[in-house]
Motif scaffolding. Structure first.
Motif, mmCIF file in Angstrom:
data_model
loop_
_atom_site.group_PDB
_atom_site.id
_atom_site.type_symbol
_atom_site.label_atom_id
_atom_site.label_comp_id
_atom_site.label_asym_id
_atom_site.label_seq_id
_atom_site.Cartn_x
_atom_site.Cartn_y
_atom_site.Cartn_z
ATOM 1 N N LYS A 148 -4.000 2.503 -1.738
ATOM 2 C CA LYS A 148 -3.496 2.218 -3.081
ATOM 3 C C LYS A 148 -3.817 0.777 -3.441
ATOM 4 C CE LYS A 148 1.114 0.996 -1.385
ATOM 5 N NZ LYS A 148 0.680 0.978 0.025
ATOM 6 N N THR A 149 -3.524 0.438 -4.670
ATOM 7 C CA THR A 149 -3.752 -0.916 -5.160
ATOM 8 C C THR A 149 -3.098 -1.938 -4.229
ATOM 9 O OG1 THR A 149 -3.833 -0.163 -7.449
ATOM 10 C CG2 THR A 149 -3.349 -2.492 -7.083
ATOM 11 N N THR A 172 -6.188 7.841 -7.458
ATOM 12 C CA THR A 172 -5.176 8.867 -7.680
ATOM 13 C C THR A 172 -5.538 9.789 -8.839
ATOM 14 O OG1 THR A 172 -3.923 7.385 -9.143
ATOM 15 C CG2 THR A 172 -3.375 7.349 -6.801
ATOM 16 N N PRO A 210 -6.383 -3.021 -9.180
ATOM 17 C CA PRO A 210 -5.632 -1.995 -9.928
ATOM 18 C C PRO A 210 -6.525 -0.912 -10.508
ATOM 19 C CG PRO A 210 -4.776 -4.176 -10.433
ATOM 20 C CD PRO A 210 -6.016 -4.384 -9.607
ATOM 21 N N ARG A 211 -7.708 -1.282 -10.971
ATOM 22 C CA ARG A 211 -8.588 -0.273 -11.571
ATOM 23 C C ARG A 211 -9.081 0.720 -10.527
ATOM 24 N NH1 ARG A 211 -11.015 0.717 -16.177
ATOM 25 N NH2 ARG A 211 -12.963 1.883 -16.191
ATOM 26 N N ARG A 243 -6.308 2.939 -9.474
ATOM 27 C CA ARG A 243 -5.999 4.006 -10.431
ATOM 28 C C ARG A 243 -6.919 5.207 -10.242
ATOM 29 N NH1 ARG A 243 -7.733 4.493 -15.879
ATOM 30 N NH2 ARG A 243 -8.407 2.310 -15.938
#
Length: 588
Positions: A219-220, A195, A188-189, A192
């Motif tokens: 993406k994640t 984007t 997730p980091r 983030r």
């Protein structure tokens, strides 16, 4: 242990008092054999443990796997860095630089390995000035070929490994090579940052790397494979540092940094000439501890000055819910930054008044600037040995990663590592990003009076760094803790806040790292506003401090402290880290 209590395991109160007296003058103690002999320690109740704290679970596990098979702390550090370069490329990598603070248990000495990048021989004072004589915008500078300094992390790790390694160099890259080949799920980091509105995200190399086969942006949760990095690691394992500093990889680094826009001047000779520096640690007291940090061009002197200022206040008698404690912290930080920004740079190019900045009399005078209400931004003082320098305009945005490793023999690595900004310069070679550390220099080298900044660019110079990986020693000079953080200019208060929490307020290390961040520098008071209670915010406002949200990457703290003979470790909850602690393998 109660929340307000704190004790040094295995150290008598008599020894603690002796340590406090010995270090009360905040003398500069170079943690080497030139110091007074260390007294023999009494039998210890400490339990042998191995530990790794890192900002990513895969990196922490890679380091622990090396320790489990008998590797040293430095062996594990090599494995951790190799993995971080893959799974946390927004923060650090083999294309960047690092500072390592190393504790050797058998001698109780602390040394520093300086792997800070250097400016190419073709660099110049005005390398970031436009045709109009004004500094380039950071967005233009950061993705330019001029932004990249000669990488230092790999050669620094090689030097430390040759001195303290237990396993063969070639055996330390297997986990990172395997994950690069097979792929890993984007966290997730990292997702983030893919984007985020960073100029590097539009750089061609970054766009290509983070684009799926169907043309969509990763993406994640997507699986990211990096066969180019796997191939490079295989060569790094078999060829050693020559895989990066000579041959085809070095040629590609030169080509990428010399390419438009704003091509740089790096050459093969620059890469071949890079040398890490082994330095004496810069140490000073805080309460009953000796705090050892890297000397300039790191900002360890700033951290020590900040702790000395705080020691002149009653912050220890307060706590994390007291607005006066945070006010004292903010005002001490502002005083420290005024001096750090004016005087700290590469000691090979400027006289840094380290002793003067830490002299007790000078600290006492600077502490008087901490009043009842926040006033105008403090200006730099005049410590003994100071040379008049221009006003600094270094930006140093937030980035970087920190990790800690302790092996079965009690040796410890505290290492802060970086490619500087998010994804470095956005340019890649062989599956890794190149740093943009040259933008850690003051882009505007002279002030309005024509005075040269201590942190102006120059050929072969190392830019000033806020990285302050520290080691704590107890009154018998045994390992007592380690701490460090990511965060650019904000690293110093991130680390200091955690020291206050763990040492003064007796918090578990995990809770100390999780304390809200407050960064006061000049006229700015930034912090995690939503993590402070309304009562604290109101109390700060009454004292002239209006806290505003910060920007950029949050802290990336990792910390351990010895409590009752055992490791109390923690990781920054703002990231995806892990703090792994295990009993040392039998026979290791």
């Amino acid at each position: 242990m109660s929340a307000g209590a704190f004790s040094l395991p295995g150290a008598s109160m008599q020894l603690i008092r002796k340590a406090a007296v010995a270090f009360a003058a905040f003398a500069l103690a170079a943690c080497t054999a030139t110091q007074a002999p260390v007294a023999e320690a009494p039998p210890s109740a400490r339990v042998p443990q191995i530990f790794v704290a890192a900002a990513n679970p895969l990196a922490a596990e890679a380091g622990m796997a090396v320790l489990r098979r008998g590797g040293s702390a430095v062996d594990a550090a090599v494995a951790v860095q190799a993995m971080l370069s893959l799974v946390e490329p927004q923060s650090s990598g083999v294309g960047g630089g690092a500072f390592m603070t190393y504790y050797e248990a058998s001698t109780r000495k602390v040394s520093v390995y300086d792997g800070r990048e250097t400016a190419p021989a073709g660099a110049s004072e005005g390398m970031f000035l436009g045709a109009d004589g004004k500094a380039l915008s950071f967005f233009d500078a950061v993705v330019s070929g001029r932004a990249t300094g000669v990488p230092g992390a790999v050669k620094m790790l090689d030097l430390a490994h040759r001195e303290h390694g237990a396993l063969a160099w070639r055996t330390l890259f297997g986990d990172a090579e395997r994950v690069a080949e097979q792929g890993f799920a984007i966290s997730p980091r990292l997702g983030r940052f893919l984007t985020g509105r960073f100029p590097q995200n539009s750089a061609p190399d970054a766009v290509a790397y983070f684009t799926n086969a169907d043309g969509s942006r990763m993406k994640t949760g997507d699986v990211l494979r990096n066969p180019a990095y796997a191939a490079f690691l295989k060569r790094l394992a078999s060829e050693g540092v020559a895989a990066l500093y000579a041959g085809p990889t070095a040629q590609r680094i030169v080509a990428r940094t010399n390419a438009a826009p704003l091509g740089g001047t790096m050459t093969m000779a620059d890469l071949a000439a890079y040398r890490p520096v082994k330095r004496e640690a810069l140490c000073g007291s805080y309460r009953t501890y000796l705090v050892c940090t890297p000397p300039p061009p790191s900002s360890g002197v700033g951290l020590l000055q900040l702790m000395a200022l705080l020691e002149r206040t009653d912050i220890a008698a307060r706590g994390p819910t007291d607005p006066q404690a945070w006010f004292l912290f903010a005002e001490a930080s502002r005083v420290m930054y005024a001096d750090r920004d004016r005087y700290v740079g590469d000691p090979a190019f400027a006289k840094v008044p380290v002793a003067g900045m830490l002299a007790p009399a000078y600290i006492g005078e600077r502490a008087k600037l901490i009043g009842a209400v926040a006033g105008p931004a403090p200006v730099a003082g005049t410590p003994e040995g100071a040379v008049v320098a221009g006003r600094d305009r270094t930006l140093e945005p937030m980035g970087t990663s920190h990790f800690i490793v302790g092996d079965a023999k009690g040796n410890v690595v505290s290492m802060t590592t970086t490619v500087e900004s998010i994804f470095g310069s956005g340019r890649m070679v062989d599956g890794f990003f190149l740093n943009n550390q040259m933008t850690d220099f003051s882009l505007q080298p002279r002030d309005a009076q024509g005075r040269l900044s201590v942190n102006a660019p120059a050929p072969g110079k190392r830019p000033r760094s806020s990285m302050t990986p520290l080691i704590l020693l107890d009154g018998e000079r045994r390992f007592a803790g380690a701490l460090g953080s990511a965060g650019g200019n904000a690293i110093l208060p991130y680390v200091a806040k955690s020291l206050v929490g763990a040492v003064d307020w007796g918090l578990p290390m995990q809770d100390a790292l999780a304390l809200p961040n407050l960064v006061a520098r000049g006229e700015s008071f930034n912090g995690e506003v939503t993590k402070f209670s309304p009562a604290i915010l109101a109390g700060l406002a009454e004292r002239g401090v209006t806290l505003r949200p910060g920007q950029g990457e949050d802290s990336g703290l990792q910390g351990v402290i010895v409590r009752d003979g055992r490791i109390d470790g923690g990781y920054d909850p703002r990231r995806e880290g892990r703090a792994l602690v295990e009993a040392a393998p039998v026979g290791r």
